[in-house]
Design an enzyme around this catalytic site. Structure first.
Site, PDB file in Angstrom:
ATOM      1  N   HIS A  98       0.822  -1.217   0.000  1.00  0.00           N
ATOM      2  CA  HIS A  98       0.000   0.000   0.000  1.00  0.00           C
ATOM      3  C   HIS A  98       0.851   1.260   0.000  1.00  0.00           C
ATOM      4  O   HIS A  98       0.415   2.299  -0.502  1.00  0.00           O
ATOM      5  CB  HIS A  98      -0.951   0.011   1.197  1.00  0.00           C
ATOM      6  CG  HIS A  98      -2.197  -0.774   0.970  1.00  0.00           C
ATOM      7  ND1 HIS A  98      -3.215  -0.350   0.143  1.00  0.00           N
ATOM      8  CD2 HIS A  98      -2.601  -1.972   1.457  1.00  0.00           C
ATOM      9  CE1 HIS A  98      -4.192  -1.234   0.135  1.00  0.00           C
ATOM     10  NE2 HIS A  98      -3.836  -2.234   0.930  1.00  0.00           N
ATOM     11  N   ASP A 105      -7.487  -1.747  -2.137  1.00  0.00           N
ATOM     12  CA  ASP A 105      -8.500  -2.540  -1.446  1.00  0.00           C
ATOM     13  C   ASP A 105      -9.853  -2.119  -1.989  1.00  0.00           C
ATOM     14  O   ASP A 105     -10.154  -0.909  -2.058  1.00  0.00           O
ATOM     15  CB  ASP A 105      -8.461  -2.292   0.059  1.00  0.00           C
ATOM     16  CG  ASP A 105      -7.208  -2.833   0.721  1.00  0.00           C
ATOM     17  OD1 ASP A 105      -6.562  -3.725   0.143  1.00  0.00           O
ATOM     18  OD2 ASP A 105      -6.877  -2.363   1.822  1.00  0.00           O
ATOM     19  N   GLU A 168      -6.544 -12.022   1.501  1.00  0.00           N
ATOM     20  CA  GLU A 168      -7.550 -10.959   1.591  1.00  0.00           C
ATOM     21  C   GLU A 168      -8.298 -10.876   0.262  1.00  0.00           C
ATOM     22  O   GLU A 168      -7.718 -10.503  -0.756  1.00  0.00           O
ATOM     23  CB  GLU A 168      -6.899  -9.606   1.895  1.00  0.00           C
ATOM     24  CG  GLU A 168      -6.222  -9.554   3.246  1.00  0.00           C
ATOM     25  CD  GLU A 168      -5.509  -8.238   3.518  1.00  0.00           C
ATOM     26  OE1 GLU A 168      -5.208  -7.975   4.689  1.00  0.00           O
ATOM     27  OE2 GLU A 168      -5.257  -7.462   2.560  1.00  0.00           O
ATOM     28  N   HIS A 171      -7.981  -7.347  -1.597  1.00  0.00           N
ATOM     29  CA  HIS A 171      -6.681  -6.706  -1.827  1.00  0.00           C
ATOM     30  C   HIS A 171      -6.060  -7.176  -3.145  1.00  0.00           C
ATOM     31  O   HIS A 171      -5.836  -8.362  -3.340  1.00  0.00           O
ATOM     32  CB  HIS A 171      -5.748  -7.039  -0.660  1.00  0.00           C
ATOM     33  CG  HIS A 171      -4.372  -6.475  -0.781  1.00  0.00           C
ATOM     34  ND1 HIS A 171      -3.904  -5.475   0.047  1.00  0.00           N
ATOM     35  CD2 HIS A 171      -3.351  -6.764  -1.625  1.00  0.00           C
ATOM     36  CE1 HIS A 171      -2.653  -5.189  -0.284  1.00  0.00           C
ATOM     37  NE2 HIS A 171      -2.297  -5.957  -1.307  1.00  0.00           N
TER      38      HIS A 171
END
Length: 199
Positions: A98, A105, A168, A171
């Site tokens: 990130h 996301d 995730e 993500h």
């Protein structure tokens, strides 16, 4: 259609930006993925993009504390591995995805921006967050839709060149170190720890 909802700013994190920042190529590819999803009656809701290291530190500390509360017997390497499944460490050879501007996301939403139930909440620290949680087993009828929606999301994102983080469902990355490993390519993006990224 792409809807923007900076989740960490909404939740009151001081370090979070009130908007979503991404690398230009990442944003272009999101538009491509959203175009594909529109044919199925869905859009994308973007929840997080570039993140300063201080926010990464804060999230890592909070998630670590939450995992300790939920699994008090988890310590040492096992605790670090579980934490690493949901938030990247700071330091070492690989920058947090990130913090490069190459990670995003997001979730599916309806064309009016309402989030779709994906069978697990954003930032949920459980196995339901794993993208394949609903795969490879007999599912009750009310869970088949979760599997199908996750498949739809990952197909659209993969077609646009994104790599999905394995723990995730929300993500995705493009141009990061992890993406480069999967694509057998060189990383495109390095750490950006300033509120004024170049691209």
């Amino acid at each position: 259609m792409i809807w923007i909802e900076p989740v960490y700013s909404r939740e009151g994190y001081e370090e979070a930006l009130p908007e979503i920042w991404l690398r230009a190529e990442v944003a272009r590819r999101l538009v491509q993925a959203a175009g594909r999803l529109l044919a199925d009656g869905y859009g994308l809701k973007v929840l997080d993009g570039w993140r300063p290291l201080q926010l990464q530190r804060t999230l890592r500390a909070e998630y670590g504390a939450a995992i300790k509360r939920e699994s008090p017997g988890l310590t040492g390497k096992a605790l670090e591995e579980r934490l690493g499944a949901f938030v990247s460490p700071i330091g070492g050879d690989d920058p947090p995805p990130h913090s490069t501007g190459g990670a995003v996301d997001l979730t599916l939403c309806t064309t009016d921006g309402a989030e779709v139930d994906m069978g697990g909440s954003f930032d949920e620290l459980s196995d339901r967050s794993f993208p394949g949680y609903y795969e490879g087993r007999d599912l009750p009828p009310d869970q088949v839709e979760f599997r199908d929606l996750r498949r739809l999301l990952v197909a659209a994102m993969a077609d646009a060149g994104f790599w999905q983080f394995p723990t995730e469902w929300w993500h995705f990355e493009y141009g990061t170190v992890s993406w480069a490993r999967e694509a057998n390519a060189e990383p495109l993006y390095a750490l950006v720890d300033t509120a004024d990224p170049e691209d």
